[in-house]
Motif scaffolding. Structure first.
Motif, short mmCIF file in Angstrom:
data_model
loop_
_atom_site.label_atom_id
_atom_site.label_comp_id
_atom_site.label_asym_id
_atom_site.label_seq_id
_atom_site.Cartn_x
_atom_site.Cartn_y
_atom_site.Cartn_z
N ILE B 203 -12.85 7.34 -89.91
CA ILE B 203 -13.89 7.65 -88.90
C ILE B 203 -13.62 9.03 -88.31
O ILE B 203 -14.52 9.86 -88.20
N LEU B 204 -12.37 9.27 -87.97
CA LEU B 204 -12.01 10.54 -87.33
C LEU B 204 -12.38 11.73 -88.19
O LEU B 204 -12.82 12.76 -87.69
N PHE B 205 -12.20 11.61 -89.52
CA PHE B 205 -12.45 12.76 -90.37
C PHE B 205 -13.83 12.76 -91.02
O PHE B 205 -14.23 13.74 -91.62
N ALA B 206 -14.56 11.65 -90.92
CA ALA B 206 -15.88 11.61 -91.55
C ALA B 206 -17.00 11.85 -90.54
O ALA B 206 -17.96 12.56 -90.83
N PHE B 207 -16.87 11.28 -89.35
CA PHE B 207 -18.00 11.35 -88.42
C PHE B 207 -18.34 12.75 -87.92
O PHE B 207 -19.51 13.05 -87.72
N PRO B 208 -17.34 13.63 -87.71
CA PRO B 208 -17.75 14.99 -87.30
C PRO B 208 -18.63 15.68 -88.34
O PRO B 208 -19.49 16.49 -87.97
N ALA B 209 -18.44 15.38 -89.62
CA ALA B 209 -19.30 15.98 -90.64
C ALA B 209 -20.74 15.50 -90.46
O ALA B 209 -21.69 16.29 -90.53
N LEU B 210 -20.90 14.20 -90.20
CA LEU B 210 -22.24 13.68 -89.95
C LEU B 210 -22.84 14.34 -88.71
O LEU B 210 -24.03 14.70 -88.70
N ALA B 211 -21.99 14.53 -87.70
CA ALA B 211 -22.49 15.16 -86.47
C ALA B 211 -23.08 16.53 -86.78
O ALA B 211 -24.17 16.87 -86.31
N VAL B 212 -22.38 17.32 -87.61
CA VAL B 212 -22.88 18.65 -87.95
C VAL B 212 -24.19 18.53 -88.74
O VAL B 212 -25.16 19.27 -88.49
N GLY B 213 -24.22 17.59 -89.70
CA GLY B 213 -25.45 17.41 -90.48
C GLY B 213 -26.63 17.08 -89.59
O GLY B 213 -27.71 17.66 -89.70
N LEU B 214 -26.41 16.16 -88.64
CA LEU B 214 -27.50 15.75 -87.76
C LEU B 214 -27.91 16.87 -86.82
O LEU B 214 -29.09 17.06 -86.53
N ILE B 215 -26.92 17.65 -86.37
CA ILE B 215 -27.26 18.80 -85.51
C ILE B 215 -28.10 19.79 -86.30
O ILE B 215 -29.11 20.30 -85.82
N ALA B 216 -27.68 20.05 -87.54
CA ALA B 216 -28.42 21.01 -88.36
C ALA B 216 -29.86 20.52 -88.57
O ALA B 216 -30.82 21.30 -88.48
N LEU B 217 -30.00 19.22 -88.84
CA LEU B 217 -31.35 18.67 -89.03
C LEU B 217 -32.17 18.80 -87.75
O LEU B 217 -33.36 19.16 -87.78
N THR B 218 -31.51 18.52 -86.62
CA THR B 218 -32.20 18.65 -85.33
C THR B 218 -32.60 20.10 -85.08
O THR B 218 -33.73 20.37 -84.64
N PHE B 219 -31.69 21.04 -85.35
CA PHE B 219 -32.00 22.46 -85.16
C PHE B 219 -33.20 22.85 -86.02
O PHE B 219 -34.08 23.58 -85.57
N ASP B 220 -33.19 22.38 -87.28
CA ASP B 220 -34.30 22.73 -88.17
C ASP B 220 -35.63 22.18 -87.64
O ASP B 220 -36.65 22.86 -87.65
N ARG B 221 -35.61 20.95 -87.17
CA ARG B 221 -36.85 20.29 -86.80
C ARG B 221 -37.36 20.72 -85.44
O ARG B 221 -38.56 20.86 -85.23
#
Lengths: 209, 627
Positions: B203-221
Motif C-alpha cells: 500500500i505504501l509504495f503503490a497508492f502514491p502512484a495512484l494519487a499522482v495518476g488521479l491528480i493528473a486526470l483531475t488536472f486534465d479534466r
C-alpha cells in the motif's frame, strides 16, 4: 517509560540525551514519518516519470531549453541546500537541549525556505509571461505539476516549521515536542533531496537537451 | 506518576464518531465495507440481469457502462479493501500482543477519509450520473470530451479514500514493527499479521502512484492540463503505466491478507502448526516484491514490443512459484491433521482449489501470444473473479466467521453459515466457470448486450442464475448476523481451540486488550502454553496503569471538510442556473471552505497536545480480567 539521565548542562536536567526517541510515541512518530517519506518518494518518482515521458512535447509552446535560466536556478538551489544545513544545526541544538538554538536555526530554515519560494514564484510568473501556461503543452503541464508539487511541499514545510517555532516557545523542549522537531527536519531534508533531482533532471537536462 | 487527567467519554452515536479504539474502528470498517459490498453486489446482479438473454433492454447502454464502472470501483476500493482493513484492525494488535495501534488518531482519520471518499464516489448516482469509463478509467474515454462528471467523482472520491488507505498502511507497519509484545519476534508472528505487514508495505509504495495518476486526470479534466490529451502533446499510454504500476500491486494488497486468513484457519481447524512457516513468510515477501515487477502484463496488446512483453511475461509467471509454495503448505498442513468442518473451515478449504483455478488462468494470460486472443474477453473477467472473489471474498467470509466471536462476543450460527457457504460457493462457480468458455468463444467484456445464436445464450443464462445464488448466500450471511445479534454475548474467549494470542483475552476484548502484556515463548504462542499444560499466558510485566488515547471528533470533521472541498472543485466550472450557486462554486468559496475546515482541524490537532488518560490498576482488578 522515559528514562531520566542527568545529562546535558544546557537543558532541563530531566531530559534524556535523545529526547525525540525517549518515548514509544516518539519512536513511532519517527518511524511512521520515515515510511511516509517512502510513499512520498513514489509520489515524486511518478511525477518525474511523467515529466520525463512528456518533456519534449512542447506543442508550439516554448521549450525548457529556451526558458530555463541556470544562474537563477543555481541560486535557488544554493538557498535551499543551505536551509537544509540550518535544519541540521537545529537538530544538533536539539541534542544539546538548547531551545534557543533550535528556534534560531529553525527560524533560519524558514527564512531561506521563504526566499526559495519567492524565487520560484518569480520564475513561474516569468515563464507565464513568456507564454508557458499550465495548458500550453504536455511539457508545461508536467513541468508545473512536478516543480509545483515540490513548491507546495516547501510552502507546507515553511508553515509547519514556523508554527513549530511558536509552539516551542510555549511548550519548551520536552519528549513530546522533540519528535516534532526531528520529524520536521526529516521532511525538510526530503524536500531538499527532491530538489537536487529536479535541478538535475528538469533544469540541467533541460538545458543540455 | 499522577494520572489526574479527566477525559470526555461519549456514548451512542458520538462514541462511534469519535472512537479511536482499533476494535471499534475495525467494526466501522467492516460495516461500511459490508454496506458498499452490498451496493457493489446489487450492481453486479443488475449487470447479470441485463446479460441474462440476448438483446435485452433491461438497462440502457449508458446505465450499463455506469454499472460496470461502479461495480468494479466499489468492490475493489470500497468493499474488499475496507473489509480487510476491518479484520486487520480487529485482529493485528491482538495477535502481536499490543494494547493499541501506533497511531489511534490517524486510524480514525483513515477510516473517515475512506468513508467520505467512498460516499463521494457513490453520490454521483444522484448528481448527474455515475462514472462510466470502466474502473480503469483509461483516457481518452475518461477525458472531459467523452465522459461526463462521473469521472470527476471517481478521481476526487478515490483520491480522498486513498488518503485513508495510505494512512492505514503506515499505521499497521509502525504498529507491527514497534509494538510487538516481549518475545514476539518477526519469525514468531502469526501469518495473518505477516501478510498484513507485507500488504501495508505494498500500500505504501503503490497508492502514491495512484494519487499522482488521479491528480493528473483531475488536472486534465478540471484545469486544462495535457497529461493525457494527445492534442496537447499528452500520452494516453502514460495513464496505463501509472494506473497499473499501482493497479497490479493492488491485486496483491487484496489477496495477501486472504492468504493470511487462510493460513490461520487451515492451521487452527487442522489442529496443526502451519506447515513450512518460514517458507510461507518468504513466499509472502517475494509475492509482495514481484507484485511491483509485472504491471506491463496488463498492457501486452498496447504494442510495447516483444522484448518488454517477454520480460514481463516471465516475471508474471515467476509469481506462480511462491504462490505454489503456499498452496502446498496449506495442503500439507491439513495432511494428517484433525480437520473440523466449521463454516470458517469450509471457506478456508474451498478457497484452495478455487484460487488455484484462478492462478492457472493467470499463467495462461501471462503468455503474450495467447493474451492477444484472451484480451478484453470474458476469459479475463472469469480469471480475475476467480482470484478476487474465489480468493479474497472466500477468505474474508472465512475470516468473518472465524473472528466474529472475538469481535462481537457471539458465535455466528453454524447451520445458517454452512447454508450461506454452499449457496455462495456453488453460485460462484456457476457464475464464473462458464465465463471462461464465453471468453474463449469470443464474447468481449464490457458489452451491454449481444446478438442471439452466437453460442453465448445458454452460458449467459447459467451465469446469471449463479449470480442470484451468490446473492442468496450473501443475504444468508446478513440474516445470520442479524439473528446472532439478538442472542446474548456468551462466546468463550477461545471458541475454536485457537493457537494465537487473540484467543487469550475475553470475547469481545476489553478496551485495553491485555491487562498485562503476554510473554511470547514461540510460534503459536497460546498453543505453546496449552501444550505445556498452562491455562494462560505468562505475563511479561506487573499490573500497572494503562495509557489510553482520548476520543476525538477531529478526524470526522477533517473528512467532511475534504468531502466538501471535493464537491467544490468538481462543480467549479459547472453551469448552474442559480446565480448564488454559481458564485459559491465558481469563486472556489466551497472548495476553499472545505480545505479550511480540514486544515483548521490539522492545526488544532498539532497545537493542542492530548496526553490521553489512564486506566488504573484498581479498575483492572474490579473487572476480574484474565491475562
Amino acid at each position: 517509560m522515559s528514562q531520566t539521565h542527568a545529562h546535558g548542562h544546557h537543558g532541563p536536567e530531566t531530559l534524556p540525551p535523545e529526547p525525540e526517541k525517549a518515548t514509544l510515541e516518539g519512536r513511532n512518530k519517527i518511524l511512521g514519518f520515515w515510511l511516509f517519506l517512502g510513499g512520498e518518494t513514489v509520489l515524486f518518482g511518478t511525477l518525474f516519470a511523467s515529466y520525463l515521458a512528456l518533456r519534449n512535447q512542447i506543442n508550439d509552446g516554448p521549450s525548457g531549453e529556451q526558458l530555463f535560466s541556470l544562474p537563477l536556478v543555481a541560486v535557488a538551489t544554493f538557498i535551499l541546500l543551505t536551509s537544509s544545513l540550518f535544519s541540521v544545526m537545529a537538530i544538533q541544538a536539539l541534542h544539546r537541549h538548547d531551545l534557543k538554538g533550535i528556534q534560531f536555526w529553525l527560524g533560519a530554515t524558514v527564512l531561506f525556505g521563504v526566499l526559495f519560494l519567492g524565487l520560484e514564484i518569480y520564475e513561474f510568473f516569468h515563464y507565464v509571461h513568456e507564454g508557458l501556461t499550465f495548458s500550453t503543452s504536455a511539457f508545461s503541464t508536467s513541468f508545473y505539476s512536478l516543480v509545483g508539487f515540490h513548491g507546495a511541499h516547501v510552502l507546507l514545510g515553511v508553515l509547519w516549521i514556523a508554527l513549530l517555532i511558536v509552539q516551542l516557545s510555549k511548550k519548551k523542549l520536552t519528549v513530546v515536542t522533540a519528535p516534532k522537531v526531528y520529524v520536521a527536519a526529516l521532511y525538510w531534508h526530503f524536500i531538499d533531496v527532491v530538489w537536487v533531482f529536479i535541478f538535475t533532471v528538469v533544469y540541467l537536462m533541460g538545458k543540455v537537451g | 506518576m499522577a494520572h489526574a487527567h479527566t477525559v470526555k467519554r461519549y456514548s451512542g452515536l458520538m462514541d462511534w464518531l469519535t472512537t479511536v479504539d482499533h476494535k471499534k474502528i475495525g467494526i466501522l470498517y467492516l460495516a461500511a465495507g459490508g454496506f458498499f459490498f452490498l451496493i457493489g453486489g446489487l450492481e453486479a446482479i443488475l449487470i447479470r440481469i441485463q446479460l441474462m438473454k440476448p438483446m435485452n433492454d433491461f438497462v440502457s447502454a449508458q446505465t450499463f457502462n455506469e454499472l460496470i464502472t461502479m461495480h468494479g470501483t466499489t468492490m475493489i476500493f470500497l468493499a474488499a479493501m475496507p473489509m480487510i482493513f476491518g479484520l486487520m484492525n480487529a485482529v493485528i494488535p491482538l495477535q502481536i500482543g499490543a494494547r493499541d495501534v501506533a497511531f489511534p488518531f490517524l486510524n480514525s482519520l483513515g477510516f473517515w477519509t475512506f468513508f467520505f471518499g467512498g460516499l463521494l464516489v457513490n453520490v454521483s448516482w444522484f448528481l448527474g450520473g455515475a462514472p462510466d469509463a470502466g474502473w480503469t478509467a483509461y483516457p481518452p474515454l475518461s477525458s472531459e470530451r467523452y465522459s461526463g462528471m462521473g469521472i470527476d467523482f471517481y478521481a476526487i472520491g478515490l483520491q480522498i479514500a486513498g488518503i485513508g488507505t495510505l494512512v492505514g498502511g503506515i499505521n499497521f507497519l509502525v504498529t507491527i514493527i514497534n509494538m510487538r509484545a516481549p518475545g514476539m519476534t518477526f519469525m514468531r508472528m502469526p501469518m495473518f499479521t505477516w501478510a498484513s505487514f507485507v500488504t501495508s508495505m505494498i500500500i505504501l509504495f503503490a497508492f502514491p502512484a495512484l494519487a499522482v495518476g488521479l491528480i493528473a486526470l483531475t488536472f486534465d479534466r478540471l484545469f486544462g492540463g495535457n497529461f493525457f490529451d494527445v492534442s496537447g502533446g499528452g500520452n494516453v499510454v502514460l495513464w496505463q503505466h501509472i494506473f497499473w504500476i499501482f493497479g497490479h500491486p493492488e491485486v496483491y494488497i487484496l489477496i495477501l491478507p486472504a492468504f493470511g486468513i487462510i493460513s490461520e484457519i487451515v492451521s487452527t481447524f487442522s489442529k496443526k502448526r502451519l506447515f513450512g512457516y518460514s517458507s510461507m513468510v518468504f513466499a509472502t515477501v517475494l509475492i509482495g516484491f514481484l507484485g511491483f515487477m509485472v504491471w506491463v502484463h496488463h498492457m501486452f496488446t498496447v504494442g510495447l514490443g516483444p522484448v518488454g512483453n517477454a520480460l514481463f511475461s516471465i516475471a508474471t509467471m515467476l509469481i506462480a512459484v511462491p504462490t505454489g509454495i503456499k498452496i502446498f503448505n496449506w495442503i500439507f498442513t491439513m495432511w494428517g491433521g484433525r480437520i473440523s468442518f466449521t463454516t470458517a473451515s469450509l471457506y478456508g478449504m474451498a478457497f484452495i482449489p478455487t484460487f488455484v483455478m484462478g492462478g492457472v488462468t493467470g499463467v495462461m494470460l501471462a503468455v503474450p501470444g495467447a493474451d492477444y486472443q484472451y484480451h478484453d474477453t470474458y476469459f479475463v473477467v472469469a480469471h480475475f473473479h476467480y482470484v478476487i472473489v474465489g480468493g479474497l471474498i472466500l477468505g474474508i467470509f472465512g475470516g468473518i466467521f472465524y473472528w466474529w466471536p472475538k469481535m462481537f462476543g457471539r458465535v455466528l450460527n453454524e447451520t445458517l453459515g454452512k447454508a450461506s457457504f454452499w449457496f455462495f460457493f456453488i453460485g460462484f462457480h456457476l457464475t464464473f466457470f462458464v465465463q471462461h468458455f464465453l471468453g474463449l468463444w469470443g464474447m468481449p467484456r464490457r458489452v451491454y448486450t449481444y446478438l442471439e445464436n452466437q453460442g453465448w445464450d445458454d452460458l449467459n443464462w447459467i451465469s446469471t442464475i449463479g449470480a442470484f445464488a451468490m446473492g442468496v448466500g450473501t443475504l444468508l450471511v446478513l440474516i445470520n448476523i442479524f439473528i446472532t445479534g439478538l442472542k446474548p454475548r456468551n462466546a468463550d474467549s477461545d471458541p475454536w481451540d485457537g493457537r494465537t494470542l487473540e484467543w487469550t483475552i475475553p470475547s469481545p476484548p476489553p478496551e485495553y486488550n491485555f491487562k498485562q502484556l503476554p510473554l511470547v515463548r514461540g510460534l503459536d504462542a497460546l498453543w505453546k502454553e496449552k501444550s505445556a499444560g498452562n491455562k494462560e499466558m505468562t505475563p511479561a510485566e506487573p499490573i500497572g496503569p494503562i495509557h489510553m488515547p482520548s476520543p476525538s471528533l477531529l478526524p470526522f470533521i477533517m473528512s467532511v471538510g475534504l468531502f466538501i472541498a471535493g464537491l467544490g472543485f468538481m462543480y467549479k466550472n459547472y453551469d448552474f442556473t442559480n446565480g448564488f450557486m454559481s458564485m459559491l462554486f465558481g469563486y472556489n468559496i466551497v472548495s476553499i471552505g472545505g480545505l479550511v475546515i480540514t486544515f483548521a482541524c490539522m492545526f488544532l490537532r498539532s497545537v493542542y497536545d492530548d496526553h490521553g488518560w489512564h486506566i488504573e490498576p484498581e479498575e483492572l482488578q474490579d473487572k476480574g480480567v484474565k491475562a
